[in-house]
Design an enzyme around this catalytic site. Structure first.
Site, PDB file in Angstrom:
ATOM      1  N   CYS A   1       0.877  -1.152  -0.033  1.00 37.03           N
ATOM      2  CA  CYS A   1      -0.154   0.108   0.068  1.00 37.03           C
ATOM      3  C   CYS A   1       0.782   1.337  -0.101  1.00 37.03           C
ATOM      4  CB  CYS A   1      -1.009  -0.171   1.221  1.00 37.03           C
ATOM      5  SG  CYS A   1      -2.338   1.311   1.150  1.00 37.03           S
TER       6      CYS A   1
ATOM      7  N   HIS B   1      -3.659  -5.526   0.101  1.00 41.78           N
ATOM      8  CA  HIS B   1      -3.133  -5.958   1.196  1.00 41.78           C
ATOM      9  C   HIS B   1      -3.201  -7.458   1.134  1.00 41.78           C
ATOM     10  CE1 HIS B   1      -2.668  -2.346   3.908  1.00 41.78           C
ATOM     11  NE2 HIS B   1      -3.676  -1.951   2.883  1.00 41.78           N
TER      12      HIS B   1
ATOM     13  N   GLU C   1      -1.761  -9.580   3.036  1.00 40.35           N
ATOM     14  CA  GLU C   1      -1.654 -10.142   4.554  1.00 40.35           C
ATOM     15  C   GLU C   1      -2.805 -10.601   4.781  1.00 40.35           C
ATOM     16  OE1 GLU C   1      -1.417  -5.671   4.962  1.00 40.35           O
ATOM     17  OE2 GLU C   1      -0.732  -6.980   3.712  1.00 40.35           O
TER      18      GLU C   1
END
Length: 512
Positions: A399, A474, A476
């Site tokens: 990001c 993102h 994750e």
């Protein structure tokens, strides 16, 4: 539908989220379809406006919902995809009830906490429990509900009252309450104390809920005499007292619960159509936990961010790195570096902090710059990115980390020093201007991923570098213990010097 309510006593942050996730994992391993709901008693509508230092990271769901980080635990443990309505807050419930009142749905009656707020909680839970969360889109059979906060907190009272009523509506064979409590061990005496748990259970019973299981958290394994004492004074059978001591990894928690007979208890208490023996999925968890504890090789990653005083601020990033490290049989050494401490201003104010931060950065095997907001600390992040690019250190930017990697390249490789040029580079919402991408690609910074229209740049990669990758999204949030996120896995492979061998074996790293 079977409902399992997880409450907590004595202190907050006791581990209810991991306990709830682990219970769901055990039940899912038996072939049951499991969903999860988190209740947060704060008045905020959602977690989106919180500082990370309030409750840790804001976890983002597939539907864009900004929720408590515990929903991230549920998704990772259960390998499911939840929705924003799986996170209930006081703010959402009151907003829902007030909107109905304004619409005239209550036909002029006085709107009160009981029955209107408590009814709204029960209806929300029953409706959301039916929403499919697995890939097969079948309705769940079990709903694990975590009630945030601590029993006795004034803000949680309407929810406790709602579940006091709900246990009769759902019927005994469909409702189970697990109470998580603390057994402290003061250093002065070294004795494990049961009184806080006794008082917590007494408070819970006084509010109309009786725990079916008491899960006792402690620093060290609890002695049998303590178990028998809790059983006696909390009016439960000894097998209804479960101990979870601090362990080396959260992967061990489902194993500890299963070893203490929780599966057999659930089968009898909720009349579940399951075997007493653990399935292949739980055996995989056992192997994974054992493998984690035997890891010898270490890979160090420097996380350069601005919320480094609380590890929960980057909970999903840490988990994604841990999943990737475990997949290649490495132990993760994550070093948190406050990005402001890498800046020249810190050198003038506190040279010790400055040099310590740079020492950490220089000795790391790889560098990660995660997302963030605001101008503070961005120069330090740019310094870390520049170091990774010049020294060919494996780097992943997520990001804001990707955006700053583009800015650093513009400054130092394209010599774009003027503010106007850099402003033209990043359009509204900090997206890279597609009209300028050719300038970067000519110098080796490739925009290898973008949206279907080609307007939003999503992935960057630097040529002639072991691993220099940035992603706008993102990844994750979609990482799982047995299915690590490719961008994070790539970083760990590069940091351990095994990326080329991995690719030569025919393995691939897809963007997500």
């Amino acid at each position: 539908m079977k409902y399992i309510l997880v409450t907590g006593g004595v202190i907050s942050g006791i581990g209810k989220g991991i306990i709830a996730s682990s219970i769901g994992t055990i039940l899912k391993s038996c072939g049951l379809r499991v969903t999860a709901i988190k209740i947060d008693p704060y008045i905020n509508i959602d977690a989106g406006t919180f500082s990370p230092y309030e409750h840790g990271e804001v976890f983002v769901l597939n539907d864009g919902g900004e929720v408590d980080l515990d929903l991230g635990n549920y998704e990772r443990f259960l390998d499911i995809n939840l929705y924003k309505d799986n996170n209930i807050t006081t703010g959402k419930i009151y907003q829902h009830v007030i909107n109905k009142e304004r619409h005239g749905d209550y036909l002029g009656k006085t709107v009160q906490v009981v029955p209107h707020i408590t009814d709204a909680v029960q209806e929300w839970v029953m409706n959301q429990a039916k929403v499919p969360v697995d890939d097969d889109r079948r309705e769940p059979q079990i709903c694990v509900i975590e009630l945030g906060g601590t029993i006795g907190d004034i803000e949680g009272m309407p929810f406790v009252e709602a579940f006091r009523q709900f246990q009769f509506k759902a019927k005994r064979e469909n409702f189970c309450n697990i109470h998580v409590s603390l057994v402290p061990q003061p250093n002065a005496t070294g004795e494990q104390k049961t009184k806080p748990t006794q008082n917590s259970v007494r408070a819970l019973r006084g509010l109309g809920l009786s725990p079916d299981l008491i899960v006792c958290r402690s620093a060290k394994p609890i002695e049998m005499a303590v178990k028998e004492k809790i059983s006696m004074f909390c009016h439960v059978e000894p097998e209804q007292v479960i101990f979870i001591h601090d362990v080396s990894s959260t992967y061990r928690v489902p194993i500890l619960l299963e070893e203490q007979g929780i599966l057999k208890y659930f089968k009898q208490r909720l009349n579940l159509p399951i075997d007493d023996q653990p399935s292949d999925l739980l055996m995989k968890w056992k192997k994974m936990a054992c493998r984690y504890e035997r890891l010898l090789k270490v890979c160090s990653i420097a996380l350069v961010g601005k919320y480094t005083k609380l590890s929960d601020c980057y909970a999903s990033v840490f988990k994604a790195l841990e999943h990737s490290a475990l997949a290649i049989n490495y132990k993760l050494d994550l070093m948190y570096i406050d990005s402001t401490e890498l800046e020249r201003s810190t050198e003038a104010e506190n040279s010790v902090k400055y040099h310590q931060a740079w020492h950490k950065l220089c000795k790391a095997d790889g560098i990660l710059v995660p997302g963030g907001f605001g101008i503070r600390g961005t120069e330090g992040k740019l310094q870390a990115i520049s170091w990774a690019r010049k020294k060919k250190k494996p780097f992943l930017g997520v990001c804001l980390g990707m955006q700053l990697a583009v800015v650093e390249f513009a400054r130092n490789c394209l010599n774009w020093e003027g503010e106007l040029k850099l402003q033209l580079l990043l359009l509204s919402m900090f997206q890279v201007n597609p009209e300028l991408t050719h300038c970067f690609e000519e110098k080796g910074l490739k925009f290898v991923g973008h949206d279907t229209e080609g307007n939003r740049m999503e992935i960057i990669e630097l040529e002639n570098h072991p691993y220099f990758v940035g992603v706008q999204f993102h990844p994750e949030f979609s990482s799982r213990p047995m299915k690590p996120s490719p961008p994070y896995l790539g970083l760990l492979l590069a940091a351990t010097g095994t990326l080329n061998a991995y690719l030569q074996r025919g393995c691939k790293l897809s963007p997500r």
